[in-house]
Design a protein around this motif. Structure first.
Motif, PDB file in Angstrom:
ATOM      1  N   PHE A   1       4.066  -8.080   2.354  1.00  0.00           N
ATOM      2  CA  PHE A   1       3.622  -7.466   3.608  1.00  0.00           C
ATOM      3  C   PHE A   1       4.367  -8.001   4.833  1.00  0.00           C
ATOM      4  CE2 PHE A   1      -0.209  -6.612   1.001  1.00  0.00           C
ATOM      5  CZ  PHE A   1      -0.262  -5.242   1.186  1.00  0.00           C
ATOM      6  N   CYS A   2       4.710  -9.279   4.825  1.00  0.00           N
ATOM      7  CA  CYS A   2       5.325  -9.875   6.020  1.00  0.00           C
ATOM      8  C   CYS A   2       6.843  -9.960   5.946  1.00  0.00           C
ATOM      9  CB  CYS A   2       4.751 -11.263   6.269  1.00  0.00           C
ATOM     10  SG  CYS A   2       3.015 -11.244   6.737  1.00  0.00           S
ATOM     11  N   LEU A   3       7.372 -10.222   4.749  1.00  0.00           N
ATOM     12  CA  LEU A   3       8.809 -10.424   4.616  1.00  0.00           C
ATOM     13  C   LEU A   3       9.518  -9.256   3.949  1.00  0.00           C
ATOM     14  CD1 LEU A   3       8.730 -14.177   3.459  1.00  0.00           C
ATOM     15  CD2 LEU A   3       8.946 -13.271   5.780  1.00  0.00           C
ATOM     16  N   GLY A   4       8.747  -8.336   3.351  1.00  0.00           N
ATOM     17  CA  GLY A   4       9.358  -7.201   2.662  1.00  0.00           C
ATOM     18  C   GLY A   4      10.048  -7.594   1.377  1.00  0.00           C
ATOM     19  N   ALA A   5       9.781  -8.806   0.855  1.00  0.00           N
ATOM     20  CA  ALA A   5      10.394  -9.277  -0.394  1.00  0.00           C
ATOM     21  C   ALA A   5       9.525  -8.829  -1.562  1.00  0.00           C
ATOM     22  CB  ALA A   5      10.529 -10.793  -0.367  1.00  0.00           C
ATOM     23  N   ARG A   6      10.006  -7.871  -2.318  1.00  0.00           N
ATOM     24  CA  ARG A   6       9.181  -7.256  -3.365  1.00  0.00           C
ATOM     25  C   ARG A   6       9.494  -7.754  -4.767  1.00  0.00           C
ATOM     26  NH1 ARG A   6      10.147  -1.143  -2.933  1.00  0.00           N
ATOM     27  NH2 ARG A   6       8.505  -1.146  -4.517  1.00  0.00           N
ATOM     28  N   GLU A   7      10.642  -8.348  -4.980  1.00  0.00           N
ATOM     29  CA  GLU A   7      11.040  -8.722  -6.341  1.00  0.00           C
ATOM     30  C   GLU A   7      10.348 -10.006  -6.778  1.00  0.00           C
ATOM     31  OE1 GLU A   7      15.180 -10.098  -8.161  1.00  0.00           O
ATOM     32  OE2 GLU A   7      15.167  -7.937  -7.690  1.00  0.00           O
ATOM     33  N   ILE A   8       9.893 -10.021  -8.033  1.00  0.00           N
ATOM     34  CA  ILE A   8       9.272 -11.212  -8.608  1.00  0.00           C
ATOM     35  C   ILE A   8       9.779 -11.374 -10.029  1.00  0.00           C
ATOM     36  CG2 ILE A   8       7.215  -9.896  -9.341  1.00  0.00           C
ATOM     37  CD1 ILE A   8       5.579 -12.460  -8.937  1.00  0.00           C
ATOM     38  N   SER A   9      10.216 -12.583 -10.376  1.00  0.00           N
ATOM     39  CA  SER A   9      10.759 -12.818 -11.711  1.00  0.00           C
ATOM     40  C   SER A   9       9.647 -12.785 -12.752  1.00  0.00           C
ATOM     41  CB  SER A   9      11.482 -14.161 -11.762  1.00  0.00           C
ATOM     42  OG  SER A   9      10.565 -15.228 -11.614  1.00  0.00           O
ATOM     43  N   PHE A  10      10.030 -12.543 -13.990  1.00  0.00           N
ATOM     44  CA  PHE A  10       9.055 -12.427 -15.072  1.00  0.00           C
ATOM     45  C   PHE A  10       8.237 -13.714 -15.261  1.00  0.00           C
ATOM     46  CE2 PHE A  10       7.927 -12.268 -19.661  1.00  0.00           C
ATOM     47  CZ  PHE A  10       7.110 -11.153 -19.614  1.00  0.00           C
TER      48      PHE A  10
ATOM     49  N   LEU B   1       0.850  -1.188   0.000  1.00  0.00           N
ATOM     50  CA  LEU B   1       0.000   0.000   0.000  1.00  0.00           C
ATOM     51  C   LEU B   1       0.885   1.236   0.000  1.00  0.00           C
ATOM     52  CD1 LEU B   1      -2.857  -0.928   2.489  1.00  0.00           C
ATOM     53  CD2 LEU B   1      -2.897  -0.957  -0.001  1.00  0.00           C
ATOM     54  N   PRO B   2       0.794   2.096  -1.025  1.00  0.00           N
ATOM     55  CA  PRO B   2       1.649   3.275  -1.124  1.00  0.00           C
ATOM     56  C   PRO B   2       1.543   4.166   0.108  1.00  0.00           C
ATOM     57  CG  PRO B   2       0.458   2.929  -3.169  1.00  0.00           C
ATOM     58  CD  PRO B   2      -0.109   1.969  -2.171  1.00  0.00           C
ATOM     59  N   GLY B   3       2.699   4.590   0.600  1.00  0.00           N
ATOM     60  CA  GLY B   3       2.735   5.479   1.756  1.00  0.00           C
ATOM     61  C   GLY B   3       2.631   4.768   3.091  1.00  0.00           C
ATOM     62  N   MET B   4       2.531   3.432   3.068  1.00  0.00           N
ATOM     63  CA  MET B   4       2.369   2.694   4.325  1.00  0.00           C
ATOM     64  C   MET B   4       3.412   1.583   4.449  1.00  0.00           C
ATOM     65  SD  MET B   4      -1.801   2.424   4.543  1.00  0.00           S
ATOM     66  CE  MET B   4      -1.746   1.970   6.271  1.00  0.00           C
ATOM     67  N   ALA B   5       4.587   1.780   3.809  1.00  0.00           N
ATOM     68  CA  ALA B   5       5.613   0.741   3.776  1.00  0.00           C
ATOM     69  C   ALA B   5       6.058   0.339   5.186  1.00  0.00           C
ATOM     70  CB  ALA B   5       6.810   1.213   2.956  1.00  0.00           C
ATOM     71  N   ARG B   6       6.151   1.317   6.096  1.00  0.00           N
ATOM     72  CA  ARG B   6       6.622   1.010   7.446  1.00  0.00           C
ATOM     73  C   ARG B   6       5.579   0.255   8.275  1.00  0.00           C
ATOM     74  NH1 ARG B   6       9.778   6.566   9.421  1.00  0.00           N
ATOM     75  NH2 ARG B   6      11.371   6.562   7.758  1.00  0.00           N
ATOM     76  N   SER B   7       4.359   0.264   7.825  1.00  0.00           N
ATOM     77  CA  SER B   7       3.277  -0.375   8.591  1.00  0.00           C
ATOM     78  C   SER B   7       2.772  -1.649   7.937  1.00  0.00           C
ATOM     79  CB  SER B   7       2.108   0.603   8.760  1.00  0.00           C
ATOM     80  OG  SER B   7       2.536   1.812   9.322  1.00  0.00           O
ATOM     81  N   HIS B   8       3.534  -2.186   6.988  1.00  0.00           N
ATOM     82  CA  HIS B   8       3.053  -3.337   6.237  1.00  0.00           C
ATOM     83  C   HIS B   8       2.758  -4.547   7.115  1.00  0.00           C
ATOM     84  CE1 HIS B   8       4.240  -2.209   1.840  1.00  0.00           C
ATOM     85  NE2 HIS B   8       3.130  -1.644   2.254  1.00  0.00           N
ATOM     86  N   HIS B   9       3.531  -4.743   8.183  1.00  0.00           N
ATOM     87  CA  HIS B   9       3.259  -5.876   9.067  1.00  0.00           C
ATOM     88  C   HIS B   9       1.868  -5.767   9.692  1.00  0.00           C
ATOM     89  CE1 HIS B   9       7.652  -6.216   8.759  1.00  0.00           C
ATOM     90  NE2 HIS B   9       7.475  -7.499   9.059  1.00  0.00           N
ATOM     91  N   TRP B  10       1.478  -4.531  10.033  1.00  0.00           N
ATOM     92  CA  TRP B  10       0.161  -4.309  10.625  1.00  0.00           C
ATOM     93  C   TRP B  10      -0.922  -4.311   9.552  1.00  0.00           C
ATOM     94  CZ3 TRP B  10       0.064  -5.013  15.575  1.00  0.00           C
ATOM     95  CH2 TRP B  10       1.193  -4.726  16.341  1.00  0.00           C
ATOM     96  N   VAL B  11      -0.568  -3.811   8.367  1.00  0.00           N
ATOM     97  CA  VAL B  11      -1.540  -3.780   7.275  1.00  0.00           C
ATOM     98  C   VAL B  11      -1.961  -5.198   6.898  1.00  0.00           C
ATOM     99  CG1 VAL B  11      -1.818  -3.234   4.816  1.00  0.00           C
ATOM    100  CG2 VAL B  11      -0.790  -1.558   6.351  1.00  0.00           C
ATOM    101  N   PHE B  12      -1.021  -6.160   7.033  1.00  0.00           N
ATOM    102  CA  PHE B  12      -1.351  -7.519   6.622  1.00  0.00           C
ATOM    103  C   PHE B  12      -2.364  -8.183   7.554  1.00  0.00           C
ATOM    104  CE2 PHE B  12      -0.644 -12.128   6.138  1.00  0.00           C
ATOM    105  CZ  PHE B  12      -0.844 -12.224   4.769  1.00  0.00           C
ATOM    106  N   LEU B  13      -2.566  -7.633   8.744  1.00  0.00           N
ATOM    107  CA  LEU B  13      -3.541  -8.223   9.657  1.00  0.00           C
ATOM    108  C   LEU B  13      -4.943  -8.276   9.047  1.00  0.00           C
ATOM    109  CD1 LEU B  13      -2.401  -6.801  13.121  1.00  0.00           C
ATOM    110  CD2 LEU B  13      -2.142  -9.139  12.241  1.00  0.00           C
ATOM    111  N   PRO B  14      -5.481  -7.142   8.527  1.00  0.00           N
ATOM    112  CA  PRO B  14      -6.796  -7.260   7.876  1.00  0.00           C
ATOM    113  C   PRO B  14      -6.746  -8.109   6.615  1.00  0.00           C
ATOM    114  CG  PRO B  14      -5.898  -5.040   7.615  1.00  0.00           C
ATOM    115  CD  PRO B  14      -5.045  -5.740   8.621  1.00  0.00           C
ATOM    116  N   PHE B  15      -5.613  -8.040   5.874  1.00  0.00           N
ATOM    117  CA  PHE B  15      -5.478  -8.890   4.693  1.00  0.00           C
ATOM    118  C   PHE B  15      -5.503 -10.367   5.115  1.00  0.00           C
ATOM    119  CE2 PHE B  15      -4.134  -5.069   2.622  1.00  0.00           C
ATOM    120  CZ  PHE B  15      -4.362  -5.268   1.273  1.00  0.00           C
ATOM    121  N   GLY B  16      -4.755 -10.681   6.163  1.00  0.00           N
ATOM    122  CA  GLY B  16      -4.725 -12.058   6.639  1.00  0.00           C
ATOM    123  C   GLY B  16      -6.087 -12.542   7.096  1.00  0.00           C
ATOM    124  N   LEU B  17      -6.852 -11.649   7.732  1.00  0.00           N
ATOM    125  CA  LEU B  17      -8.202 -12.009   8.168  1.00  0.00           C
ATOM    126  C   LEU B  17      -9.097 -12.290   6.964  1.00  0.00           C
ATOM    127  CD1 LEU B  17     -10.251 -12.319  10.454  1.00  0.00           C
ATOM    128  CD2 LEU B  17     -10.696  -9.861  10.293  1.00  0.00           C
TER     129      LEU B  17
END
Length: 316
Positions: free
Chosen positions: A85-94, A17-33
């Motif tokens: 959201f949980c690991l901060g791993a953003r790269e994905i191969s083609f 989520l743009p602008g919420m990079a530092r809170s991604h661990h918390w953001v994933f809580l509603p996503f996880g639910l």
């Protein structure tokens, strides 16, 4: 970065989520639910319909197809969303991005087709009730399901193959924590006209599905209005409420996502993320809740199955 699409060197960067990079661990809580509700809800529907013979009817077979589709759509986005959201791993191969994109768009296309099949089921049940059992036999429902899978997979495959001919020499930053076709073609530095044209063709097919659903409901309403008993009218319409809501919560976010990717280039990045989240998460979460609330047979069968599980010695 060299734009060699077939090599493992080409990679994209996913975005949370743009602008919420530092809170991604918390953001994933509603996503996880939402993931949990979607998996448990749709998995329960599949289990209940399989376990109870009285639910072995065309309406519940189509509902099982919808639940399986929502389950597939949910699991298609889970791996990369979890990594971002949980690991901060953003790269994905083609190649991995193409596989995820194929799954997401195929299941989305299947959902549109299943909703159309369910509309046909409701049309036959209300407008031609005496022919219902002869028209929608178990074998015919199975053929419809197989036809839907073949139709959608064969339609999406060229869309994915066309991406392999493009070069990506611009930014490789995507707008979502998963790969979507509309998101990737905007990064191409070579002509993507063919890709856009074919993508528009698929959109028109989905629009045709929605038009046919609207036509079926027009005929259903005309039939219901000819019924003299108000009680029978309400009973007939009540069997369509869950499906009608499922149609709305699928097509409205889909239309929003298509519009914002085509015309909302200057819209705030968070708006792209929100629309995509609603489109991919809301139908799988709400569909099992809607059908469980409106279908007494499904609700009773689910409660009976839960009680049986609790009563087993291993659960004492």
């Amino acid at each position: 970065m060299s734009p060699q699409n077939g090599s493992q060197a080409l990679a994209f960067l996913l975005t949370g989520l743009p602008g919420m990079a530092r809170s991604h661990h918390w953001v994933f809580l509603p996503f996880g639910l939402m993931y949990l509700v979607a998996v448990l809800g749709n998995g329960s529907i599949l289990l209940v319909v399989r376990a109870h013979r009285r639910l072995h009817q065309p309406m519940y077979y189509f509902l099982s197809m919808l639940a399986a589709t929502d389950l597939g759509l949910t699991l298609s986005t889970l791996p990369t969303a979890l990594r971002v959201f949980c690991l901060g791993a953003r790269e994905i191969s083609f190649p991995v991005c193409l596989i995820q994109m194929f799954c997401i768009h195929t299941f989305s296309f299947i959902e549109s087709s299943v909703l159309l099949a369910m509309a046909f089921d409701r049309y036959v049940a209300i407008c031609c009730p005496l022919r219902y059992s002869s028209l929608l036999t178990g074998a015919r429902v199975a053929k419809i399901g197989l036809g839907i899978i073949c139709r959608c997979a064969l339609a999406i495959a060229p869309l994915i193959c066309l991406l392999t001919r493009l070069s990506f020499c611009k930014s490789h930053l995507l707008s979502h924590p998963y790969c979507l076709h509309q998101d990737i073609i905007r990064l191409a530095c070579t002509g993507a006209t063919l890709n856009s044209t074919y993508g528009l063709t698929l959109v028109l097919i989905v629009v045709l599905d929605s038009v046919l659903i609207a036509l079926s409901y027009t005929m259903i309403i005309r039939t219901v209005l000819d019924i003299t008993s108000r009680g029978e009218q309400a009973k007939a319409l009540n069997t369509c409420i869950s499906h009608f809501c499922a149609v709305l919560i699928f097509y409205i976010p889909l239309a929003g996502l298509s519009i914002i990717h085509r015309y909302g280039r200057h819209a705030a990045p968070i708006s792209h993320a929100v629309i995509a989240t609603v489109y991919l998460f809301v139908p799988p979460v709400l569909n099992p809740i809607l059908y469980s609330m409106k279908s007494k047979a499904l609700r009773d069968s689910l409660l009976r199955l839960l009680c049986r599980r609790v009563a087993q010695p291993g659960h004492a």
